[in-house]
Each structure stands twice: as C-alpha cells, then as structure tokens.
Design a protein around this motif. Sequence first.
Motif, PDB file in Angstrom:
ATOM      1  N   ASP A   6       2.083  -6.930  11.520  1.00  0.00           N
ATOM      2  CA  ASP A   6       1.483  -8.211  11.195  1.00  0.00           C
ATOM      3  C   ASP A   6       0.442  -8.050  10.082  1.00  0.00           C
ATOM      4  O   ASP A   6      -0.273  -7.059  10.033  1.00  0.00           O
ATOM      5  N   ASP A   7       0.374  -9.050   9.210  1.00  0.00           N
ATOM      6  CA  ASP A   7      -0.642  -9.069   8.164  1.00  0.00           C
ATOM      7  C   ASP A   7      -0.551  -7.882   7.223  1.00  0.00           C
ATOM      8  O   ASP A   7      -1.559  -7.431   6.698  1.00  0.00           O
ATOM      9  N   CYS A   8       0.625  -7.361   7.030  1.00  0.00           N
ATOM     10  CA  CYS A   8       0.804  -6.267   6.081  1.00  0.00           C
ATOM     11  C   CYS A   8       1.975  -6.624   5.186  1.00  0.00           C
ATOM     12  O   CYS A   8       3.071  -6.882   5.678  1.00  0.00           O
ATOM     13  N   ASP A   9       1.743  -6.668   3.879  1.00  0.00           N
ATOM     14  CA  ASP A   9       2.827  -7.034   2.967  1.00  0.00           C
ATOM     15  C   ASP A   9       3.190  -5.898   2.014  1.00  0.00           C
ATOM     16  O   ASP A   9       3.799  -6.103   0.979  1.00  0.00           O
ATOM     17  N   ARG A  10       2.794  -4.683   2.390  1.00  0.00           N
ATOM     18  CA  ARG A  10       3.204  -3.540   1.578  1.00  0.00           C
ATOM     19  C   ARG A  10       4.688  -3.255   1.809  1.00  0.00           C
ATOM     20  O   ARG A  10       5.229  -3.597   2.852  1.00  0.00           O
ATOM     21  N   PRO A  11       5.327  -2.614   0.845  1.00  0.00           N
ATOM     22  CA  PRO A  11       6.762  -2.304   1.015  1.00  0.00           C
ATOM     23  C   PRO A  11       6.981  -1.274   2.113  1.00  0.00           C
ATOM     24  O   PRO A  11       6.187  -0.338   2.267  1.00  0.00           O
ATOM     25  N   ALA A  12       8.037  -1.471   2.871  1.00  0.00           N
ATOM     26  CA  ALA A  12       8.379  -0.498   3.905  1.00  0.00           C
ATOM     27  C   ALA A  12       8.792   0.809   3.253  1.00  0.00           C
ATOM     28  O   ALA A  12       9.558   0.825   2.302  1.00  0.00           O
ATOM     29  N   ALA A  13       8.253   1.907   3.767  1.00  0.00           N
ATOM     30  CA  ALA A  13       8.563   3.226   3.211  1.00  0.00           C
ATOM     31  C   ALA A  13       9.138   4.171   4.254  1.00  0.00           C
ATOM     32  O   ALA A  13       9.686   5.204   3.908  1.00  0.00           O
ATOM     33  N   VAL A  14       8.987   3.818   5.515  1.00  0.00           N
ATOM     34  CA  VAL A  14       9.352   4.731   6.598  1.00  0.00           C
ATOM     35  C   VAL A  14      10.026   3.956   7.723  1.00  0.00           C
ATOM     36  O   VAL A  14       9.600   2.851   8.063  1.00  0.00           O
ATOM     37  N   GLU A  15      11.070   4.542   8.283  1.00  0.00           N
ATOM     38  CA  GLU A  15      11.649   3.998   9.509  1.00  0.00           C
ATOM     39  C   GLU A  15      11.084   4.799  10.671  1.00  0.00           C
ATOM     40  O   GLU A  15      11.197   6.028  10.706  1.00  0.00           O
ATOM     41  N   VAL A  26       8.111   0.394   8.443  1.00  0.00           N
ATOM     42  CA  VAL A  26       6.694   0.200   8.127  1.00  0.00           C
ATOM     43  C   VAL A  26       6.346   0.871   6.800  1.00  0.00           C
ATOM     44  O   VAL A  26       7.084   1.724   6.307  1.00  0.00           O
ATOM     45  N   CYS A  27       5.174   0.496   6.274  1.00  0.00           N
ATOM     46  CA  CYS A  27       4.681   1.119   5.051  1.00  0.00           C
ATOM     47  C   CYS A  27       4.154   2.519   5.357  1.00  0.00           C
ATOM     48  O   CYS A  27       3.980   2.897   6.517  1.00  0.00           O
ATOM     49  N   ALA A  28       3.857   3.269   4.328  1.00  0.00           N
ATOM     50  CA  ALA A  28       3.402   4.650   4.510  1.00  0.00           C
ATOM     51  C   ALA A  28       2.110   4.712   5.318  1.00  0.00           C
ATOM     52  O   ALA A  28       1.931   5.596   6.158  1.00  0.00           O
ATOM     53  N   ALA A  29       1.207   3.772   5.075  1.00  0.00           N
ATOM     54  CA  ALA A  29      -0.072   3.791   5.785  1.00  0.00           C
ATOM     55  C   ALA A  29       0.116   3.554   7.282  1.00  0.00           C
ATOM     56  O   ALA A  29      -0.457   4.263   8.113  1.00  0.00           O
ATOM     57  N   HIS A  30       0.915   2.566   7.638  1.00  0.00           N
ATOM     58  CA  HIS A  30       1.154   2.306   9.047  1.00  0.00           C
ATOM     59  C   HIS A  30       1.947   3.439   9.688  1.00  0.00           C
ATOM     60  O   HIS A  30       1.774   3.736  10.865  1.00  0.00           O
ATOM     61  N   GLY A  49      10.841   7.656  -0.186  1.00  0.00           N
ATOM     62  CA  GLY A  49      10.302   8.841   0.475  1.00  0.00           C
ATOM     63  C   GLY A  49       9.245   9.563  -0.325  1.00  0.00           C
ATOM     64  O   GLY A  49       8.340  10.151   0.241  1.00  0.00           O
ATOM     65  N   GLU A  50       9.328   9.448  -1.644  1.00  0.00           N
ATOM     66  CA  GLU A  50       8.355  10.174  -2.457  1.00  0.00           C
ATOM     67  C   GLU A  50       6.941   9.637  -2.306  1.00  0.00           C
ATOM     68  O   GLU A  50       5.977  10.320  -2.605  1.00  0.00           O
ATOM     69  N   ASP A  51       6.809   8.414  -1.814  1.00  0.00           N
ATOM     70  CA  ASP A  51       5.477   7.849  -1.630  1.00  0.00           C
ATOM     71  C   ASP A  51       4.665   8.627  -0.602  1.00  0.00           C
ATOM     72  O   ASP A  51       3.447   8.572  -0.590  1.00  0.00           O
ATOM     73  N   LEU A  52       5.335   9.330   0.285  1.00  0.00           N
ATOM     74  CA  LEU A  52       4.632  10.052   1.344  1.00  0.00           C
ATOM     75  C   LEU A  52       4.151  11.416   0.881  1.00  0.00           C
ATOM     76  O   LEU A  52       3.393  12.074   1.565  1.00  0.00           O
ATOM     77  N   LEU A  53       4.581  11.849  -0.266  1.00  0.00           N
ATOM     78  CA  LEU A  53       4.327  13.228  -0.673  1.00  0.00           C
ATOM     79  C   LEU A  53       3.142  13.319  -1.609  1.00  0.00           C
ATOM     80  O   LEU A  53       3.105  14.157  -2.496  1.00  0.00           O
ATOM     81  N   GLU A  54       2.164  12.518  -1.424  1.00  0.00           N
ATOM     82  CA  GLU A  54       1.012  12.557  -2.314  1.00  0.00           C
ATOM     83  C   GLU A  54       0.019  13.633  -1.903  1.00  0.00           C
ATOM     84  O   GLU A  54       0.077  14.139  -0.815  1.00  0.00           O
TER      85      GLU A  54
END
Length: 54
Positions: A6-15, A26-30, A49-54
């Motif tokens: 809820d209340d999150c409009d970031r792109p989903a990055a992870v199942e 969900v997004c990487a942060a969640h 997936g590359e978004d998680l590799l920071e």
Amino acid sequence: MECSEDDCDRPAAVELHVPWTDNRLVCAAHARVLGRRDGVVADPLPERGEDLLE
Ligand SMILES: [Zn+2]
C-alpha cells in the motif's frame, strides 16, 4: 508492474515467495524488509534484478 505494498508506487523489482500467502511483487526496498521474515524467499525479477546489486 508496481510494488504491491500500500502507498508504494515504485516499480516491482522482486517476487517474494511467501509460504503463508500468495506470492507478491514488491520494489527493492520492500523486498529488503519483507524478505527478512522466516521462510520468505526473494526472487529478483530478471528485467530489474540489477537494481538489487548496488
Ligand atoms: Zn514498495
């Protein structure tokens, strides 16, 4: 595809594979928060997936 929290409009990055309910996207942060729960498996989506590799 957006984060299912809820209340999150970031792109989903992870199942998240959640044993006690349906899988959710969900997004990487969640994913970092929700992925710590026992039994939850975080599976990065191929196209982001590359978004998680920071
Ligand atoms: Zn989110």
